[in-house]
Design a protein around this motif. Structure first.
Motif, short mmCIF file in Angstrom:
data_model
loop_
_atom_site.label_atom_id
_atom_site.label_comp_id
_atom_site.label_asym_id
_atom_site.label_seq_id
_atom_site.Cartn_x
_atom_site.Cartn_y
_atom_site.Cartn_z
N HIS A 1 -1.57 3.99 -1.61
CA HIS A 1 -2.96 3.87 -1.21
C HIS A 1 -3.15 4.60 0.12
O HIS A 1 -2.34 4.44 1.02
CB HIS A 1 -3.37 2.41 -1.03
CG HIS A 1 -3.47 1.65 -2.30
ND1 HIS A 1 -3.35 0.28 -2.35
CD2 HIS A 1 -3.70 2.05 -3.58
CE1 HIS A 1 -3.49 -0.13 -3.61
NE2 HIS A 1 -3.70 0.92 -4.37
N GLY B 1 0.81 -1.21 0.00
CA GLY B 1 0.00 0.00 0.00
C GLY B 1 0.85 1.26 0.00
O GLY B 1 0.49 2.25 -0.65
N GLN C 1 -7.50 -0.96 3.15
CA GLN C 1 -8.55 -1.76 2.51
C GLN C 1 -8.40 -1.77 0.99
O GLN C 1 -8.71 -2.77 0.34
CB GLN C 1 -9.94 -1.22 2.89
CG GLN C 1 -10.32 -1.46 4.33
CD GLN C 1 -10.36 -2.94 4.67
OE1 GLN C 1 -9.49 -3.45 5.35
NE2 GLN C 1 -11.36 -3.63 4.17
N THR C 2 -7.92 -0.69 0.43
CA THR C 2 -7.73 -0.62 -1.01
C THR C 2 -6.72 -1.66 -1.47
O THR C 2 -6.83 -2.24 -2.55
CB THR C 2 -7.24 0.78 -1.43
OG1 THR C 2 -8.14 1.76 -0.89
CG2 THR C 2 -7.17 0.94 -2.92
N THR C 3 -5.74 -1.94 -0.64
CA THR C 3 -4.66 -2.87 -0.99
C THR C 3 -5.09 -4.33 -0.85
O THR C 3 -4.49 -5.21 -1.45
CB THR C 3 -3.43 -2.58 -0.11
OG1 THR C 3 -3.18 -1.19 -0.11
CG2 THR C 3 -2.19 -3.29 -0.64
N ASN D 1 -5.81 4.06 2.05
CA ASN D 1 -6.53 3.15 2.92
C ASN D 1 -6.02 1.73 2.69
O ASN D 1 -5.93 1.28 1.55
CB ASN D 1 -8.03 3.24 2.60
CG ASN D 1 -8.88 2.46 3.57
OD1 ASN D 1 -8.46 1.44 4.12
ND2 ASN D 1 -10.10 2.94 3.78
#
Length: 181
Positions: free
Chosen positions: A152, A147, A156-158, A154
């Protein structure tokens, strides 16, 4: 990745441009729009750094790996057509202007994949960003580290990249009960 990069004819201006674009995508995980937005002022040769303009008007300094810097320098010295635009990447054919958006970068990737004979599930520039993350995950990098590289905001995006580590996921699977198919 090696086959894709080798498919660029670095003796031609277009090949030098395509190689530099592919290096940015595959080694730094840049988004297509970030490649298009790069200006000559974003390259800090003295510091060995590159300034990346990302989503939400973010501007992130990144270290410039030597091989990526060499590819950029070769394109700028021997491939970039003369023009007044300050963008790094310029259309190879007249009119001499910056690439016309992220789709132009995705076309560069698609043509390189075709030249290399690689049949990929996706043909856009994001394929190389995803490939970098997948390679890092396979090499043992954490999602947090990935990330950071991909910038990134967040974690969560990764997490989308976790699903591709089949080897690690197999270790989490329960054994199949005997007598079931």
């Amino acid at each position: 990745m090696q086959s894709l990069l080798a498919a660029c004819d670095r003796r031609s201006p277009i090949g030098r441009r395509d190689y530099a674009v592919l290096m940015l995508l595959s080694r730094l995980g840049l988004r297509a729009g970030e490649v298009v937005a790069l200006t000559l002022e974003d390259l800090d040769w003295d510091e060995g750094a590159i300034r990346v303009r990302g989503p939400a008007l973010r501007c992130d300094p990144l270290p410039l790996p030597a091989d990526v810097g060499a590819a950029l320098a070769e394109y700028l010295r021997e491939g970039r057509p003369p023009c007044s635009a300050r963008n790094v990447f310029i259309c190879a054919r007249a009119p001499r202007q910056p690439l016309r958006g992220p789709s132009a970068v995705s076309c560069i990737v698609r043509r390189a994949l075709q030249r290399a004979g690689i049949d990929a599930p996706f043909y856009g520039a994001h394929l190389l960003r995803h490939s970098l993350a997948t390679q890092m995950l396979g090499d043992g990098a954490s999602l947090g580290e990935i990330g950071q590289i991909l910038r990134h905001r967040n974690v969560q995006t990764t997490t989308i990249y976790a699903k591709v580590d089949l080897g690690a996921l197999r270790g989490l699977a329960l054994p199949r009960p005997e007598g079931t198919s």
